[in-house]
Design a protein around this motif. Structure first.
Motif, short mmCIF file in Angstrom:
data_model
loop_
_atom_site.label_atom_id
_atom_site.label_comp_id
_atom_site.label_asym_id
_atom_site.label_seq_id
_atom_site.Cartn_x
_atom_site.Cartn_y
_atom_site.Cartn_z
N LYS A 97 0.85 -1.19 0.00
CA LYS A 97 0.00 0.00 0.00
C LYS A 97 0.88 1.23 0.00
N ILE A 98 0.50 2.17 -0.81
CA ILE A 98 1.29 3.40 -0.91
C ILE A 98 0.42 4.59 -0.53
N TYR A 99 0.95 5.45 0.30
CA TYR A 99 0.23 6.67 0.69
C TYR A 99 1.14 7.85 0.42
N THR A 101 9.98 7.55 0.89
CA THR A 101 10.86 8.07 -0.15
C THR A 101 10.80 9.59 -0.11
N SER A 102 11.91 10.19 0.21
CA SER A 102 11.93 11.66 0.24
C SER A 102 12.99 12.15 -0.73
N VAL A 141 4.82 7.12 1.30
CA VAL A 141 5.01 6.09 2.32
C VAL A 141 4.48 4.78 1.76
N ARG A 142 5.36 3.82 1.66
CA ARG A 142 4.96 2.53 1.10
C ARG A 142 5.07 1.47 2.20
N PHE A 143 3.95 0.84 2.57
CA PHE A 143 3.99 -0.17 3.63
C PHE A 143 4.42 -1.51 3.06
#
Lengths: 589, 437
Positions: B3-5, B32-33, B67-69
């Motif tokens: 899941k990606i937010y 990822t920044s 944010v990737r869980f």
């Protein structure tokens, strides 16, 4: 119909749940996680949300996971077969768990505390037509060296008529052994095992009595100066390394008691292992059987889940109360209650309660008081006497007794055995401080004698303190004598060698006997003319006394050394033997 | 299912909060920044709100970052390939070797069933007399080294790592100075011990959250090796940094502090690490030696205080030496009866005499006259300190025992030592007997 809820939040070992129907405070619920069910307890309810402490690691729980409420309070199984077992804080038998899961404590696995297959030889006592109430004896089975009563379950309120009772014979715990009929004509079936909620004190007795009988621990400083009574409470606070655990272990071995329950609560696993491995090998001098047969170990060590640690002391005390109901004397040793209090603090923090001192919850004191109040000596409905004595260690932060757990405990216990870093550094074991400790109970030695000796100790300490300033040169011979006498008493009576076979445990009779000998030494006036000869005299006397402590009572060696000590005394005492005896009689009758 | 937010709601300290569904407690995520990728771990679920602690720290993280869980908890690769390698607190290589991704194991696993433990019975020899002779290290023991900053505790650890008779060394560095990290690396390489060592090093410059992972990751690896029958020694320096990292996160999460800002579960947190020390019934063992620096030499500071209640004794490092008085190995009684007849007696006897030497020293400083006996003690104390206490002394236990008798013989007559006659007649150095006789 089961009551189902859904997880809405997770914070460490606290899980927040949304529910539909009614829930009970302190109800047990299970968080469903794939094929596993994690045991938890409801600890706060707000609207349609309940907060629960989970007795396992919460890793992997997610929002939306299902929660199953059971409508039962956190309970333990009570019945024959508890003795000799090793449980975790939730009454899971650890050896059986190891058989099933190997080296590690896998979460979500709960086993029967009482083996279901084992057969017990039942002898009925109640007859058909008898009227019985809860806690009354229906029959008995032999459990090791004890007669284990099979009673009307404590949770069967009301009056019953015995409708049928099993014939003598072999039964498993779940087999029916009686049918009881209540006032409305309904019949209930009774077997040998039932559940009782751990956080409720067992209240099935005719009357609670005042604890007056001394409980002889065979540790001299305790029995003589700071005694514990059967059904009483005591605490042992001390910094790390002062010997709390060793003291507990010695007590569990030598105390004059029927059953010992050890609750290793949040302490080192290694120490429990020593007990686990050694107790089965040790022979109980009173019964000739293995010590393990009269022992139950509850083991929730520091790395095991914190919430189960909180439950473990309750699990232990409930089992203690159960055996008390059979007219037995039970000693519960909790090591350490500070870890239990810390478990409460962790939970309180997660609940975001307003913290009290050192972030302990505001209800700390009342919870500690309630726990210690579960000790007591009672007269059962049958007229027999049973007791639960509770001894808890406290591990104060920084060894400073001015902290909330120690202070809250001191308010409610009957005896205080404060361990001191000074004494343990000086290798004076047991490191119970003879001047700071106290007890409200009457011990095996009468008050006149003990207060006389305590005065001598105080006086000796005073001289000792003074000597640190003015040196030996500045102290008078009389004062120096007072100092030597106190030190002598300390080293030959208060200190005890746990590794010596004889000295490790001293019977009550022997203690009384030796105590009088020491009093006569403290009373005596000696003929020494200088400090050097006084010191060397007391050194010699001490050496002989230590040998005496190592000789079994009434052995030839014991008598021989006693004779030598008396001769040494006669040689240097100014009073004659008759004068000394007269003086002793005047003071102590 | 991944899941990606792409919306971060809150950034506070090293903790970020996102709205997300179906997330599990303890799960990992990757953020990822603009400055690169970082792992983060779920530490709180509250309805749809998910709080994560970001391993690389939150500096430079944007509210719009992705944010990737990952749907899995923190794992580390486990195989014999770990030997001789150096990793950081996340388990990624710090040396130039390749990243290991196979055979992942979970970290921070369950506790050992007490019923499967056995009573420790083997001594670990280190060649340091103050340990071997006076406070023997025992296999499966957990011992901290209490020390003030500035003491040579890392040198001590490195020496133990080089000399201890174990199969495998796992070194966990928490907030290690970069110099110290290089020091360990060079010492173990030049001493030839690198091939049996694994490093997990978090240096002071690395993100603080990674510091929290070091003990868990080190111990998870050690545990697997122990289960394969290896005798593993885990060295951690320094647990005070680890505790401070924990404090930092706790305060960020607005937890109620209990004592000097440390969270209320400090004891349980430390215990769950130290209690990994174990002697498995039928497999290998884990022994833990961990440095705990004491701020201001204060043993009642929450970290050393809680540690003392958990561990089985402590080595107290002071003025460059292991102090005989504050130090204690609670398990030494289990092993020192089996070494040599004179071990226990000499251990107690020499310490008692050293205590008398300290008293004499005090008297001397107060200007009292020194008697013959005092002079003997002074000589003894000086010899004892230079020949046995000094950390550079490196002799096996038997050598240390012989040295002990030599020192006694150089200062005293046998009957002045307080040692029993059957021992002095057996062990008293012969040369002395000749000169006296």
């Amino acid at each position: 119909m089961s009551n189902i809820g859904k997880v809405v939040g997770v914070n460490g070992n606290m899980v927040r749940v949304e529910f539909e129907n009614d829930v009970l405070m302190n109800e047990v619920a299970y968080v469903k996680l794939k094929e596993k069910r994690l045991k938890s307890e409801v600890i706060r309810v707000r609207g349609k949300r309940a907060e629960m402490q989970v007795f396992e690691m919460t890793k992997g729980i997610g929002v939306g996971d299902e929660v199953e409420f059971t409508s039962d309070l956190l309970s333990v199984s009570l019945g024959p077969g508890l003795l000799g077992q090793i449980f975790d804080g939730l009454q899971n038998p650890l050896p059986q768990l190891a058989e099933q899961c190997g080296f590690f404590l896998e979460r979500g696995i709960y086993l029967d505390a009482i083996p279901a297959n084992r057969k017990w030889k039942f002898t009925p006592v109640a007859k058909v037509g008898d009227t019985v109430t809860r806690g009354e004896k229906l029959g008995s089975v032999p459990e090791g060296i004890f007669e284990h009563w099979i009673m009307v379950p404590f949770n069967q309120y009301g009056t019953y008529k015995v409708k049928s009772i099993a014939a003598p014979g072999e039964y498993a715990v779940k087999d029916r052994i009686a049918e009881l009929e209540d006032e409305k004509g309904r019949t209930i079936s009774v077997n040998m095992v039932f559940q009782w909620p751990v956080k409720r004190a067992v209240d099935v007795y005719a009357e609670r009595l005042k604890p007056v009988d001394p409980l002889v621990t065979q540790i001299r400083i305790i029995d003589a100066l700071f005694p514990v009574a059967r059904g009483g409470t005591y605490c042992i606070p001390g910094p790390f390394g002062a010997g709390k655990t060793v003291l507990q272990q010695l007590t569990s071995r030598y105390a004059d008691i029927d059953i010992v329950i050890v609750a290793a609560c949040g302490e080192r696993a290694g120490e429990v292992v020593e007990t686990l491995r050694e107790f089965p090998e040790l022979i109980d001098p009173r019964t000739g059987k293995s010590l393990m047969e009269r022992t139950i170990i509850i083991c929730n060590t520091s790395s095991m889940p914190v919430a189960a640690r909180e439950a473990s002391v309750y699990t232990a005390v409930t089992m203690a109360e159960y055996y008390r109901q059979m007219g037995l004397h039970v000693l519960l040793l909790a090591d350490s209650t500070s870890r239990w209090a810390q478990a409460m603090r962790e939970m309180s923090g997660r609940l975001e309660e307003i913290p009290g001192e050192e972030a302990f919850p505001a209800y700390l004191e009342s919870v500690i008081a309630t726990f210690y109040e579960r000790a007591g000596i009672v007269r059962l409905k049958s007229g027999q006497i049973g007791s639960v004595t509770v001894g808890g260690t406290v591990s104060p932060a920084g060894g400073n007794f001015e902290e909330p757990v120690t202070q809250a405990t001191l308010k409610v216990v009957g005896a205080f055995h404060g361990l001191s870093r000074e004494r343990s550094d000086a290798r004076r074991y047991p490191a119970i401080h003879p001047l700071e400790s106290w007890s409200k109970y009457q011990g095996i030695i009468d008050k006149k004698r003990t207060s006389f000796v305590r005065q001598a100790l105080f006086a000796s300490d005073e001289v000792g303190q003074m000597m640190k300033v003015v040196g030996e040169e500045g102290t008078s011979l009389d004062d120096y004598m007072v100092y030597l006498k106190g030190e002598f008493f300390d080293s030959v009576f208060l200190q005890q060698n746990a590794f010596d076979k004889v000295d490790a445990a001293t019977t009550g009779d022997r203690q009384k006997y030796v105590f009088d000998t020491i009093i006569s030494i403290i009373l005596a006036t000696f003929d020494m003319s200088d400090k050097e000869s006084a010191r060397s005299f007391f050194n010699q006397l001490r050496q002989r006394f230590l040998d005496w402590n190592g000789a079994p009572m009434d052995s030839d060696e014991f008598k021989k050394i006693e004779g030598e000590i008396m001769a040494m005394l006669e040689q240097h005492r100014k009073e004659s033997a008759a004068e000394a005896a007269e003086k002793f009689k005047q003071m102590f009758g | 299912m991944r899941k990606i937010y792409s919306r971060i709601d809150e950034i506070s300290g090293n903790v970020v909060t996102v709205q997300a569904d179906g997330i599990k407690y303890g799960e990992l995520a990757e953020i990822t920044s603009a400055h690169g990728k970082s792992l983060a771990e779920v530490i709180l679920l509250d309805g749809g709100k998910v709080s994560l602690q970001v391993f690389a720290g939150s500096r430079g993280i944007s509210t719009g970052d992705e944010v990737r869980f990952l749907s899995q908890p923190m794992m580390v690769s486990f195989s014999d390939d770990l030997m001789g390698r150096i990793f950081n607190g996340r388990g990624t290589p710090r040396d130039n070797g390749s990243a290991l991704t196979e055979n992942l194991i979970e970290i921070g696993g369950p506790s050992v069933n007490p019923a499967k433990r056995i009573i420790p019975r083997n001594m670990i020899r280190t060649g340091i007399p103050m340990i071997d002779l006076f406070n023997s290290l025992v296999e499966s023991q957990k011992l901290p080294i209490f020390s003030i900053s500035g003491e040579p505790y890392n040198e001590l650890l490195a020496r133990v790592a080089l000399q201890a008779e174990v199969d495998l060394i796992v070194l966990g560095g928490c907030g290690l100075k970069y110099d110290d990290y290089l020091f360990f690396k060079e010492r173990l390489e030049s001493g030839g011990a690198m091939s049996r060592s694994i490093f997990f090093v978090h240096t002071a410059a690395d993100p603080v959250v990674e510091c929290l992972m070091v003990p868990d990751i080190s111990l998870a690896v050690a545990e697997k090796f122990a289960l394969k029958g290896k005798r593993v020694l885990v060295l951690i320096t320094d647990m005070t940094n680890f505790s401070d990292a924990m404090k930092e996160i706790a305060i960020t999460m607005e937890q109620v502090p209990s004592n000097r800002g440390y969270p209320g579960d400090l004891y349980s947190q430390l215990a769950s690490r130290y209690e990994k020390a174990v002697d498995f019934d039928g497999a290998g063992s884990i022994t833990i030696l961990a440095v705990t620096t004491m701020p201001g030499d204060d043993v009642t500071h929450p970290v050393p205080d809680n540690t003392g209640y958990i561990t089985e004794g402590q080595f107290y490092l002071k003025n460059g030496r292991i102090e005989p008085f504050g130090s204690l190995s609670r398990l030494k009684q289990l092993v020192n009866g089996k070494t040599r007849d004179d071990h226990r007696a000499l251990m107690d006897g020499m310490i008692k005499l050293y205590a008398s030497y300290k008293e004499t020293l005090e008297k001397k400083s107060m200007g009292f006259r020194m008697s013959d006996w005092d002079e003997k003690l002074l000589k003894y104390g000086t010899l004892f300190e230079s020949e046995l206490m000094d950390l550079s002394v490196n002799i096996p236990l038997e050598g240390a025992l012989d040295k002990g008798w030599e020192i006694l013989a150089a200062c005293f007559n046998p009957d002045e030592t307080g040692l029993r006659t059957n021992l002095t007649s057996k062990f008293w150095p012969k040369k002395e007997a000749v000169t006296h006789g």
